[in-house]
Design a protein around this motif. Structure first.
Motif, mmCIF file in Angstrom:
data_model
loop_
_atom_site.group_PDB
_atom_site.id
_atom_site.type_symbol
_atom_site.label_atom_id
_atom_site.label_comp_id
_atom_site.label_asym_id
_atom_site.label_seq_id
_atom_site.Cartn_x
_atom_site.Cartn_y
_atom_site.Cartn_z
ATOM 1 N N PRO A 187 7.995 22.648 16.266
ATOM 2 C CA PRO A 187 7.941 21.572 15.267
ATOM 3 C C PRO A 187 6.745 20.670 15.524
ATOM 4 O O PRO A 187 6.470 20.305 16.663
ATOM 5 C CB PRO A 187 9.259 20.824 15.494
ATOM 6 N N GLU A 188 6.023 20.302 14.451
ATOM 7 C CA GLU A 188 4.804 19.517 14.631
ATOM 8 C C GLU A 188 4.772 18.204 13.862
ATOM 9 O O GLU A 188 4.332 17.193 14.386
ATOM 10 C CB GLU A 188 3.585 20.355 14.236
ATOM 11 N N PHE A 189 5.213 18.210 12.596
ATOM 12 C CA PHE A 189 5.058 16.987 11.812
ATOM 13 C C PHE A 189 6.057 16.967 10.669
ATOM 14 O O PHE A 189 6.567 18.014 10.248
ATOM 15 C CB PHE A 189 3.637 16.889 11.256
ATOM 16 N N ILE A 190 6.335 15.745 10.166
ATOM 17 C CA ILE A 190 7.283 15.537 9.084
ATOM 18 C C ILE A 190 6.574 14.798 7.958
ATOM 19 O O ILE A 190 5.803 13.875 8.193
ATOM 20 C CB ILE A 190 8.483 14.699 9.568
ATOM 21 N N PHE A 191 6.827 15.227 6.702
ATOM 22 C CA PHE A 191 6.252 14.574 5.539
ATOM 23 C C PHE A 191 7.348 14.156 4.570
ATOM 24 O O PHE A 191 8.479 14.661 4.619
ATOM 25 C CB PHE A 191 5.298 15.523 4.781
ATOM 26 N N PHE A 199 -5.252 20.450 16.042
ATOM 27 C CA PHE A 199 -5.264 19.126 15.438
ATOM 28 C C PHE A 199 -3.906 18.472 15.644
ATOM 29 O O PHE A 199 -2.892 19.139 15.873
ATOM 30 C CB PHE A 199 -5.620 19.174 13.944
ATOM 31 N N ILE A 200 -3.900 17.156 15.585
ATOM 32 C CA ILE A 200 -2.673 16.366 15.619
ATOM 33 C C ILE A 200 -2.660 15.499 14.372
ATOM 34 O O ILE A 200 -3.678 14.910 14.001
ATOM 35 C CB ILE A 200 -2.606 15.474 16.872
ATOM 36 N N ALA A 201 -1.520 15.417 13.714
ATOM 37 C CA ALA A 201 -1.398 14.624 12.495
ATOM 38 C C ALA A 201 -0.649 13.325 12.784
ATOM 39 O O ALA A 201 0.296 13.288 13.574
ATOM 40 C CB ALA A 201 -0.671 15.422 11.411
ATOM 41 N N PHE A 202 -1.104 12.246 12.149
ATOM 42 C CA PHE A 202 -0.466 10.934 12.274
ATOM 43 C C PHE A 202 -0.172 10.379 10.886
ATOM 44 O O PHE A 202 -1.012 10.479 9.979
ATOM 45 C CB PHE A 202 -1.378 9.940 13.008
ATOM 46 N N ASP A 203 0.990 9.780 10.729
ATOM 47 C CA ASP A 203 1.299 9.020 9.521
ATOM 48 C C ASP A 203 0.300 7.868 9.428
ATOM 49 O O ASP A 203 0.064 7.159 10.399
ATOM 50 C CB ASP A 203 2.737 8.497 9.642
ATOM 51 N N TYR A 204 -0.293 7.670 8.245
ATOM 52 C CA TYR A 204 -1.392 6.706 8.133
ATOM 53 C C TYR A 204 -1.334 5.991 6.794
ATOM 54 O O TYR A 204 -0.900 6.554 5.788
ATOM 55 C CB TYR A 204 -2.729 7.447 8.275
ATOM 56 N N VAL A 205 -1.760 4.741 6.785
ATOM 57 C CA VAL A 205 -1.896 3.994 5.539
ATOM 58 C C VAL A 205 -3.232 3.260 5.582
ATOM 59 O O VAL A 205 -3.584 2.647 6.599
ATOM 60 C CB VAL A 205 -0.729 2.994 5.339
ATOM 61 N N GLU A 206 -4.009 3.355 4.514
ATOM 62 C CA GLU A 206 -5.272 2.626 4.470
ATOM 63 C C GLU A 206 -5.007 1.127 4.368
ATOM 64 O O GLU A 206 -4.116 0.710 3.616
ATOM 65 C CB GLU A 206 -6.112 3.086 3.277
ATOM 66 N N SER A 207 -5.745 0.338 5.130
ATOM 67 C CA SER A 207 -5.503 -1.105 5.116
ATOM 68 C C SER A 207 -6.802 -1.859 5.401
ATOM 69 O O SER A 207 -7.826 -1.281 5.787
ATOM 70 C CB SER A 207 -4.450 -1.476 6.169
ATOM 71 N N SER A 238 0.831 -1.207 0.000
ATOM 72 C CA SER A 238 0.000 0.000 0.000
ATOM 73 C C SER A 238 0.864 1.256 0.000
ATOM 74 O O SER A 238 1.874 1.321 0.698
ATOM 75 C CB SER A 238 -0.918 0.019 1.224
ATOM 76 N N PRO A 239 0.484 2.273 -0.756
ATOM 77 C CA PRO A 239 1.247 3.532 -0.782
ATOM 78 C C PRO A 239 1.144 4.263 0.554
ATOM 79 O O PRO A 239 0.070 4.334 1.153
ATOM 80 C CB PRO A 239 0.580 4.330 -1.908
ATOM 81 N N LYS A 240 2.272 4.780 1.019
ATOM 82 C CA LYS A 240 2.309 5.469 2.313
ATOM 83 C C LYS A 240 2.187 6.981 2.078
ATOM 84 O O LYS A 240 3.099 7.754 2.333
ATOM 85 C CB LYS A 240 3.613 5.152 3.054
ATOM 86 N N ASN A 241 1.050 7.390 1.546
ATOM 87 C CA ASN A 241 0.906 8.805 1.189
ATOM 88 C C ASN A 241 -0.339 9.425 1.795
ATOM 89 O O ASN A 241 -0.953 10.308 1.216
ATOM 90 C CB ASN A 241 0.874 8.973 -0.327
ATOM 91 N N ALA A 242 -0.732 8.935 2.967
ATOM 92 C CA ALA A 242 -1.924 9.479 3.624
ATOM 93 C C ALA A 242 -1.590 9.870 5.057
ATOM 94 O O ALA A 242 -0.614 9.404 5.641
ATOM 95 C CB ALA A 242 -3.056 8.453 3.611
ATOM 96 N N ILE A 243 -2.385 10.738 5.601
ATOM 97 C CA ILE A 243 -2.253 11.123 7.004
ATOM 98 C C ILE A 243 -3.623 11.075 7.652
ATOM 99 O O ILE A 243 -4.666 11.105 6.985
ATOM 100 C CB ILE A 243 -1.637 12.527 7.181
ATOM 101 N N LEU A 244 -3.592 10.986 8.957
ATOM 102 C CA LEU A 244 -4.809 10.968 9.757
ATOM 103 C C LEU A 244 -4.764 12.179 10.674
ATOM 104 O O LEU A 244 -3.775 12.401 11.376
ATOM 105 C CB LEU A 244 -4.860 9.686 10.584
ATOM 106 N N LEU A 245 -5.814 12.979 10.650
ATOM 107 C CA LEU A 245 -5.890 14.164 11.493
ATOM 108 C C LEU A 245 -6.861 13.926 12.639
ATOM 109 O O LEU A 245 -7.986 13.463 12.431
ATOM 110 C CB LEU A 245 -6.354 15.374 10.686
ATOM 111 N N PHE A 246 -6.425 14.217 13.834
ATOM 112 C CA PHE A 246 -7.272 14.182 15.018
ATOM 113 C C PHE A 246 -7.579 15.636 15.321
ATOM 114 O O PHE A 246 -6.728 16.393 15.776
ATOM 115 C CB PHE A 246 -6.517 13.513 16.166
ATOM 116 N N THR A 247 -8.800 16.061 15.009
ATOM 117 C CA THR A 247 -9.097 17.488 15.016
ATOM 118 C C THR A 247 -10.329 17.795 15.854
ATOM 119 O O THR A 247 -11.200 16.947 16.044
ATOM 120 C CB THR A 247 -9.301 17.998 13.572
ATOM 121 N N ARG A 248 -10.396 19.006 16.336
ATOM 122 C CA ARG A 248 -11.530 19.453 17.138
ATOM 123 C C ARG A 248 -12.550 20.135 16.242
ATOM 124 O O ARG A 248 -12.216 21.041 15.485
ATOM 125 C CB ARG A 248 -11.048 20.413 18.227
#
Length: 382
Positions: free
Chosen positions: A327-331, A369-377, A57-67
């Motif tokens: 610093p918050e996130f890396i892409f 919001f907080i961002a997480f590295d994510y992959v659909e599975s 699976s391509p690792k090109n997605a992120i997951l946002l935990f947002t208010r």
């Protein structure tokens, strides 16, 4: 006239060909392709296929935990999980996807612990009135398939705790770790393997992370936190912190043991602000300011090899157009860094490939919001 039955070898070969082709299809269409026929449903649901598909699976997605704020007096503020591509988020992080299939509502008492292999670990936290004790249950979600696990056994702890979530390949199990500091300053950890019946206590944890928002960073079968050695009391004065108090603690999910990872040798003085850890792909990053004038990023090229720390970049706040940053996130394999600027709603994106800077004012409804590295599975734990 009846057609001859397929030879078993031919049928097996055909099944393998179908599996090979389907393993390259993205996860979302596969959830619909399961309905085509019984054989496809059997192939797509098989644990071997699920792991093969995850690997590809391509690792090109992120997951946002947002208010999500209340828009009317009758509504309540709530948390949401939002799936987004890296490209669309960087293009305009103030406009996260609104499509219902990309947004999943959570309770106000929920907190996202982490994301791994397409699964999201969520803590449900209930505080006790008039004291510092809380009850916590953990569950796993697969936002794509709608899978929700059973809750973990309840964990009763004080409010001084941080979390981590990851995968133990040796036992094919997903684990959540809660690091706890009591009033005397003693730090312990509680480990739970999903599907189990109890928590395991790890005594003498060597450090406590700076912030409750600093979830453990999963890499190479370990969870990693940046913290202070032997903290005392609930508060600390960063101005009094010395380099020998600062450490990276790495917790091995296979053996339930921990060890220290040394900081880069090039760090010879304590940063003005608390540093942060980050992970993208299979690389660990250490991010910090230098004399409150520059932003520095270190990359551990081979995880676990402390001699592989390399200074990836050093760039002035002036070039970034900020007076201070967080610093918050890396892409994109350490090529793009997301930093929070001085203004509350300003995000700064720095791309080291072309030395470009992009500043975006985040709208008030996305102020947190907080961002997480994510992959659909298609992963569904046993």
């Amino acid at each position: 006239m009846h057609m001859a039955a397929q030879h078993p070898t031919t049928a097996l070969l055909l099944c393998e060909v179908v599996m090979e082709i389907l393993s390259w299809v993205s996860a979302k269409p596969l959830t619909r392709l399961k309905l085509v026929c019984k054989s496809w449903n059997s192939i797509i649901s098989h644990p071997h296929f699920v792991k093969l598909h995850l690997h590809r699976s391509p690792k090109n997605a992120i997951l946002l935990f947002t208010r999500t704020p209340a828009l009317t007096l009758d509504e309540k503020e709530k948390w949401s999980l939002v799936l987004s591509s890296v490209e669309s988020f960087i293009q305009n992080p103030s406009s996260t996807p609104d499509a219902q299939e990309n947004r999943h509502s959570l309770h106000l008492q929920d907190w996202v612990v982490g994301s791994c292999n397409g699964l999201v670990c969520v803590a449900h936290i209930l505080g006790h009135p008039n004291n510092d004790i809380c009850d916590i249950w953990f569950r796993l979600l697969n936002p794509l398939t709608g899978f929700i696990s059973e809750n973990s056994p309840c964990l009763r702890v004080n409010v001084n705790n941080v979390f981590g979530f990851g995968y133990d390949e040796s036992s094919d199990s997903y684990k959540v770790v809660t690091v706890i500091r009591d009033s005397s300053g003693t730090v312990t950890a509680q480990v739970y393997s999903f599907g189990g019946s109890s928590w395991k206590t790890i005594d003498s944890f060597p450090a406590f992370p700076f912030s409750a928002e600093d979830n453990g960073h999963f890499i190479g079968g370990t969870l990693n936190w940046l913290g202070l050695r032997n903290p005392h009391g609930d508060d600390y004065d960063w101005a009094a912190v010395t380099l020998d108090m600062l450490m990276i603690v790495s917790f091995d999910l296979k053996s339930d043991t921990h060890k220290q990872i040394l900081l880069p040798k090039g760090i010879d003085e304590i940063p003005d602000k608390e540093p942060t850890l980050g992970v993208w792909g299979n690389r660990l990053y250490l991010l910090h300011d230098y004399k409150n004038t520059h932003f520095i990023a270190w990359q551990m090229k081979e995880f676990g090899d402390e001699n592989s720390w390399t200074q990836l970049l050093k760039i002035s706040f002036h070039h970034l157009g900020v007076e201070r940053l967080l610093p918050e996130f890396i892409f994109e394999n350490g090529n793009i860094f997301m930093l929070r600027g001085r203004r509350r709603f300003e995000e700064v994106f720095y791309d080291r490939r072309d030395n470009s800077v992009k500043r975006i004012n985040i709208l008030a409804n996305n102020s947190y919001f907080i961002a997480f590295d994510y992959v659909e599975s298609l992963v569904r734990p046993c």
